[in-house]
Design an enzyme around this catalytic site. Structure first.
Site, PDB file in Angstrom:
ATOM      1  N   ASP A 119       0.882  -1.182   0.000  1.00  0.00           N
ATOM      2  CA  ASP A 119       0.000   0.000   0.000  1.00  0.00           C
ATOM      3  C   ASP A 119       0.910   1.221   0.000  1.00  0.00           C
ATOM      4  O   ASP A 119       2.136   1.102   0.136  1.00  0.00           O
ATOM      5  CB  ASP A 119      -0.886  -0.009   1.260  1.00  0.00           C
ATOM      6  CG  ASP A 119      -1.782   1.227   1.347  1.00  0.00           C
ATOM      7  OD1 ASP A 119      -2.370   1.606   0.312  1.00  0.00           O
ATOM      8  OD2 ASP A 119      -1.874   1.842   2.424  1.00  0.00           O
ATOM      9  N   SER A 120       0.305   2.396  -0.124  1.00  0.00           N
ATOM     10  CA  SER A 120       1.088   3.624  -0.061  1.00  0.00           C
ATOM     11  C   SER A 120       1.717   3.830   1.314  1.00  0.00           C
ATOM     12  O   SER A 120       2.610   4.658   1.457  1.00  0.00           O
ATOM     13  CB  SER A 120       0.178   4.818  -0.366  1.00  0.00           C
ATOM     14  OG  SER A 120      -0.829   4.888   0.621  1.00  0.00           O
ATOM     15  N   TYR A 149      -0.907   8.170  -2.176  1.00  0.00           N
ATOM     16  CA  TYR A 149      -1.068   7.865  -3.601  1.00  0.00           C
ATOM     17  C   TYR A 149      -2.292   8.584  -4.186  1.00  0.00           C
ATOM     18  O   TYR A 149      -2.294   8.956  -5.352  1.00  0.00           O
ATOM     19  CB  TYR A 149      -1.291   6.352  -3.784  1.00  0.00           C
ATOM     20  CG  TYR A 149      -0.045   5.484  -3.786  1.00  0.00           C
ATOM     21  CD1 TYR A 149       1.224   5.993  -3.522  1.00  0.00           C
ATOM     22  CD2 TYR A 149      -0.153   4.118  -4.062  1.00  0.00           C
ATOM     23  CE1 TYR A 149       2.337   5.162  -3.527  1.00  0.00           C
ATOM     24  CE2 TYR A 149       0.959   3.291  -4.076  1.00  0.00           C
ATOM     25  CZ  TYR A 149       2.207   3.814  -3.805  1.00  0.00           C
ATOM     26  OH  TYR A 149       3.309   2.989  -3.816  1.00  0.00           O
ATOM     27  N   GLY A 150      -3.308   8.733  -3.361  1.00  0.00           N
ATOM     28  CA  GLY A 150      -4.601   9.223  -3.861  1.00  0.00           C
ATOM     29  C   GLY A 150      -4.582  10.645  -4.366  1.00  0.00           C
ATOM     30  O   GLY A 150      -5.549  11.112  -4.967  1.00  0.00           O
ATOM     31  N   CYS A 184      -4.605  -1.585  -1.576  1.00  0.00           N
ATOM     32  CA  CYS A 184      -4.823  -0.154  -1.767  1.00  0.00           C
ATOM     33  C   CYS A 184      -5.852   0.018  -2.885  1.00  0.00           C
ATOM     34  O   CYS A 184      -5.636  -0.483  -4.001  1.00  0.00           O
ATOM     35  CB  CYS A 184      -3.481   0.471  -2.162  1.00  0.00           C
ATOM     36  SG  CYS A 184      -3.561   2.202  -2.648  1.00  0.00           S
ATOM     37  N   THR A 238      -6.636   2.751  -4.380  1.00  0.00           N
ATOM     38  CA  THR A 238      -6.119   3.684  -5.386  1.00  0.00           C
ATOM     39  C   THR A 238      -5.189   2.967  -6.361  1.00  0.00           C
ATOM     40  O   THR A 238      -5.331   3.097  -7.582  1.00  0.00           O
ATOM     41  CB  THR A 238      -5.351   4.827  -4.673  1.00  0.00           C
ATOM     42  OG1 THR A 238      -6.188   5.359  -3.647  1.00  0.00           O
ATOM     43  CG2 THR A 238      -4.951   5.911  -5.635  1.00  0.00           C
ATOM     44  N   CYS A 260     -11.005   3.325   1.233  1.00  0.00           N
ATOM     45  CA  CYS A 260      -9.547   3.510   1.291  1.00  0.00           C
ATOM     46  C   CYS A 260      -9.085   2.679   2.465  1.00  0.00           C
ATOM     47  O   CYS A 260      -9.709   2.716   3.540  1.00  0.00           O
ATOM     48  CB  CYS A 260      -9.203   4.980   1.500  1.00  0.00           C
ATOM     49  SG  CYS A 260      -7.469   5.263   1.967  1.00  0.00           S
ATOM     50  N   THR A 261      -8.018   1.920   2.272  1.00  0.00           N
ATOM     51  CA  THR A 261      -7.622   0.974   3.316  1.00  0.00           C
ATOM     52  C   THR A 261      -7.056   1.658   4.566  1.00  0.00           C
ATOM     53  O   THR A 261      -6.880   1.014   5.596  1.00  0.00           O
ATOM     54  CB  THR A 261      -6.609  -0.043   2.761  1.00  0.00           C
ATOM     55  OG1 THR A 261      -5.485   0.662   2.210  1.00  0.00           O
ATOM     56  CG2 THR A 261      -7.234  -0.899   1.682  1.00  0.00           C
TER      57      THR A 261
END
Ligand code: DGL
Length: 258
Positions: A15-16, A47-48, A78, A80, A188-189
């Site tokens: 994930d980010s 990231y979003g 993620c 996104t 969104c996680t």
């Protein structure tokens, strides 16, 4: 950071930043015999609020490293990055089970046929075609309102989740829907980590996130590819971060055990 075959037979999860740890928890609970290497790209979060091309590039680099390290499967933890990169990743590695996560709109709409469903997600997730398709498929039954939550993932990324500025941010993003939403999708996680704070703002309504569905999907895909770890295998979890400091890794551990 990842050496050749260092994680042979493990599942790579990324994930980010810290958000995907909410998915990792569901993965470990569903598949306790598997070993998971988690990579948080905290140096490049959020990231979003980047462009899809930037997120694709960052995702490609991470998946490439998982492949070099010998991972048998990848979970894009993620929403996104799933929207921006999953299709490309699957085309690049057609033999590797690559599982994405998407906003749990379907279960929320099915559970709320006559009500209003609020979807909280990053600006990019809401904008991209994948979500628009999901809306076209499931958005008509219930009344669905998608809210791009600019700044929320970045704020969660910094930790200290009980400080008042975080609640104020949530209020400024979704406070106007208080009492008007019958269900909330955490698209969104990062957001499951502040579910209590969101509940304080929006009320005690049902919440939906994609973690458990993703875990079940990973189980199905590993089984279909005959890649499931044996019942006697000892599962493990390892955390890595592009912001490679002891403080950051301690933060990941705290999110995991919270
Ligand atoms: N946790 C991610 C998601 O599910 C990304 C959040 C971000 O970095 O903006 O979309």
């Amino acid at each position: 950071m990842l050496n050749a075959d260092e994680y042979k037979g493990w599942v790579g999860v990324f994930d980010s930043g810290v958000g995907g740890i909410s998915v990792l928890r569901a993965l470990v609970s569903e598949l306790p015999n598997e070993s998971f290497v988690y990579f948080g790209d905290s140096a490049h979060a959020p990231y979003g609020e980047k462009t899809p091309a930037e997120v694709l590039d960052l995702s490609q680099r991470i998946v490439e490293r998982f492949m070099i390290a010998g991972c048998k499967s990848v979970v894009i933890a993620c929403n996104t990055a799933t929207s921006a990169a999953a299709a490309q990743m699957r085309a690049t590695y057609p033999d590797v089970p690559i599982i994405g996560v998407e906003p749990a709109l379907k279960p929320a709409v099915l559970a709320t046929p006559d009500g209003t469903v609020l979807v909280m997600a990053t600006p990019m997730t809401v904008r991209l075609e994948k979500f628009q398709q999901l809306m076209a498929e499931w958005g008509s039954g219930a009344r669905v309102i998608a809210v791009p939550c600019e700044g929320l993932a970045a704020r969660i990324e910094r930790g200290r989740l009980h400080e008042p500025d975080l609640k104020e941010l949530i209020e400024s993003l979704v406070g106007s829907y208080a009492g008007k939403a019958d269900a909330v999708v955490l698209g969104c996680t990062h957001y499951p980590f502040v579910i209590d704070q969101i509940r304080e703002v929006l009320g005690d309504v049902p919440f939906f996130d994609g973690g458990e569905g993703t875990a079940r999907q990973l189980r199905r895909r590993l089984a279909a590819c005959d890649l499931l770890a044996g019942q006697d295998a000892q599962g493990a979890v390892k955390f890595l971060s592009s912001k490679d400091t002891p403080e950051e890794l301690a933060l990941y551990q705290r999110f995991f055990t919270a």
